[in-house]
Design a protein around this motif. Structure first.
Motif, short mmCIF file in Angstrom:
data_model
loop_
_atom_site.label_atom_id
_atom_site.label_comp_id
_atom_site.label_asym_id
_atom_site.label_seq_id
_atom_site.Cartn_x
_atom_site.Cartn_y
_atom_site.Cartn_z
N ILE A 101 49.96 36.97 -16.03
CA ILE A 101 49.82 38.42 -15.91
C ILE A 101 49.71 38.98 -14.50
O ILE A 101 50.33 39.77 -13.98
N LEU A 102 48.65 38.27 -13.91
CA LEU A 102 48.24 38.61 -12.47
C LEU A 102 49.52 38.49 -11.63
O LEU A 102 49.75 39.26 -10.77
N TYR A 103 50.20 37.14 -11.53
CA TYR A 103 51.06 37.16 -10.49
C TYR A 103 52.43 37.98 -10.99
O TYR A 103 53.12 38.35 -9.85
N ALA A 104 52.66 37.99 -12.26
CA ALA A 104 53.76 38.97 -12.51
C ALA A 104 53.49 40.39 -12.06
O ALA A 104 54.23 41.21 -11.48
N VAL A 105 52.10 40.88 -12.40
CA VAL A 105 51.81 42.20 -11.61
C VAL A 105 51.96 42.38 -10.14
O VAL A 105 52.15 43.33 -9.52
N ALA A 106 51.58 41.22 -9.83
CA ALA A 106 51.55 41.16 -8.06
C ALA A 106 52.89 41.55 -7.57
O ALA A 106 53.37 42.12 -6.85
N ILE A 107 54.01 40.85 -8.28
CA ILE A 107 55.31 41.09 -7.93
C ILE A 107 55.79 42.39 -8.19
O ILE A 107 56.51 42.92 -7.52
N SER A 108 55.51 42.72 -9.35
CA SER A 108 55.82 44.09 -9.75
C SER A 108 55.38 45.51 -8.77
O SER A 108 56.05 46.13 -8.38
N LEU A 109 54.14 44.98 -8.58
CA LEU A 109 53.38 46.06 -7.60
C LEU A 109 53.86 45.86 -5.98
O LEU A 109 53.88 47.13 -5.33
N GLY A 110 54.30 44.82 -5.66
CA GLY A 110 55.17 44.63 -4.29
C GLY A 110 56.32 45.30 -4.49
O GLY A 110 56.49 46.18 -3.42
N PHE A 111 57.02 45.45 -5.32
CA PHE A 111 58.45 46.11 -5.44
C PHE A 111 58.12 47.57 -5.54
O PHE A 111 58.62 48.46 -4.76
N ALA A 112 56.99 48.03 -6.40
CA ALA A 112 56.60 49.16 -6.66
C ALA A 112 56.15 49.96 -5.36
O ALA A 112 56.39 51.32 -5.13
N THR A 113 55.26 49.15 -4.53
CA THR A 113 54.79 49.70 -3.20
C THR A 113 55.97 49.90 -2.30
O THR A 113 55.90 51.23 -1.85
N VAL A 114 56.89 49.28 -1.89
CA VAL A 114 57.94 49.55 -1.18
C VAL A 114 58.86 50.53 -1.62
O VAL A 114 59.09 51.62 -0.75
N GLU A 115 59.16 50.56 -2.95
CA GLU A 115 60.01 51.82 -3.47
C GLU A 115 59.11 53.13 -3.48
O GLU A 115 59.64 54.11 -3.25
N ASN A 116 57.52 52.98 -3.47
CA ASN A 116 57.03 54.29 -3.43
C ASN A 116 56.80 54.94 -2.02
O ASN A 116 56.89 55.97 -1.90
#
Length: 231
Positions: A101-116
């Motif tokens: 969960i932690l690593y998948a969330v980190a990957i997803s939030l990395g993507f979401a942050t740049v997109e944001n």
């Protein structure tokens, strides 16, 4: 000054959510540098995703359902899943179910942050846009990451190859499904926006249940309890 404000407001939701899920690891905290590395890898996925999505849009046209299910949800979740599988699934630090969960969330939030950052800058960084993206897209990507990571963790610690393959398939298909539903509702616009509220409630409620269950499957929970007894 404006650029600094935009960047701060765009980056803050992703970092806040990442910190929240990092602190949810009850038994064996992960090394900071690996979590940051996965966040960075997630940031890098934005560029291949944008290229693939643009190519598919030119090839397939703009059907809202096809866009939501394949071009948006499909491409984004497949790329994130590939990063998860190839860079962390076999890593020695992935040693308990919650780590997925932690690593998948980190990957997803990395993507979401740049997109944001990109969307906020393009949208002139209005307060309404920043609040909307913090509550919905960034939060949504975190929940898709929870789903992906939970089933990746189940696969990692499954006893049989059959179960491992089943959970790996679920770790990809379920985030795509929920992401597609989320995008379809948002693309409808109008009164449909209110429909996103129960979807987010379901995602967060289910996500927190997965966090709880993943922690309860940790092999380190017994060590923690023994240490508490000895104290």
């Amino acid at each position: 000054m404006l650029l600094f404000s935009v960047l701060t407001a765009a980056i803050a939701p992703g970092l806040a959510l990442l910190t929240y899920f990092y602190l949810k690891d009850r038994y064996d905290a992960e090394p900071h540098h690996i979590v940051i590395r996965m966040f960075f890898f997630g940031m890098l996925t934005v560029f291949p995703i944008m290229i693939i999505q643009r190519g598919l849009e030119l090839w397939l046209g703009h059907n809202p359902y096809l866009h939501a299910g394949l071009i948006s949800a499909g491409v984004e979740e497949v790329i994130k899943w590939l990063v998860m599988f190839h860079f962390i699934f076999h890593h020695t630090e992935f040693d308990e179910p919650y780590d997925g969960i932690l690593y998948a969330v980190a990957i997803s939030l990395g993507f979401a942050t740049v997109e944001n950052v990109l969307y906020s800058w393009a949208g002139n960084a209005s307060f309404g846009l920043m609040l909307f993206r913090a509550l919905l897209p960034v939060s949504g990507h975190a929940m898709f990451g929870v789903i992906m990571g939970y089933y990746t963790g189940r696969a990692k610690f499954s006893d049989s190859q059959k179960l491992r393959n089943k959970f790996l398939a679920m770790s990809l298909t379920l985030p795509i499904f929920w992401h597609a539903i989320y995008d379809i509702v948002l693309n409808k616009g109008g009164g449909w926006y209110w429909s996103i509220v129960p979807i987010m409630v379901i995602l967060w409620y289910g996500g927190m249940g997965k966090v709880y269950r993943a922690n309860n499957r940790s092999p380190f929970r017994f060590v923690k309890r023994e240490e508490e007894v000895n104290l």
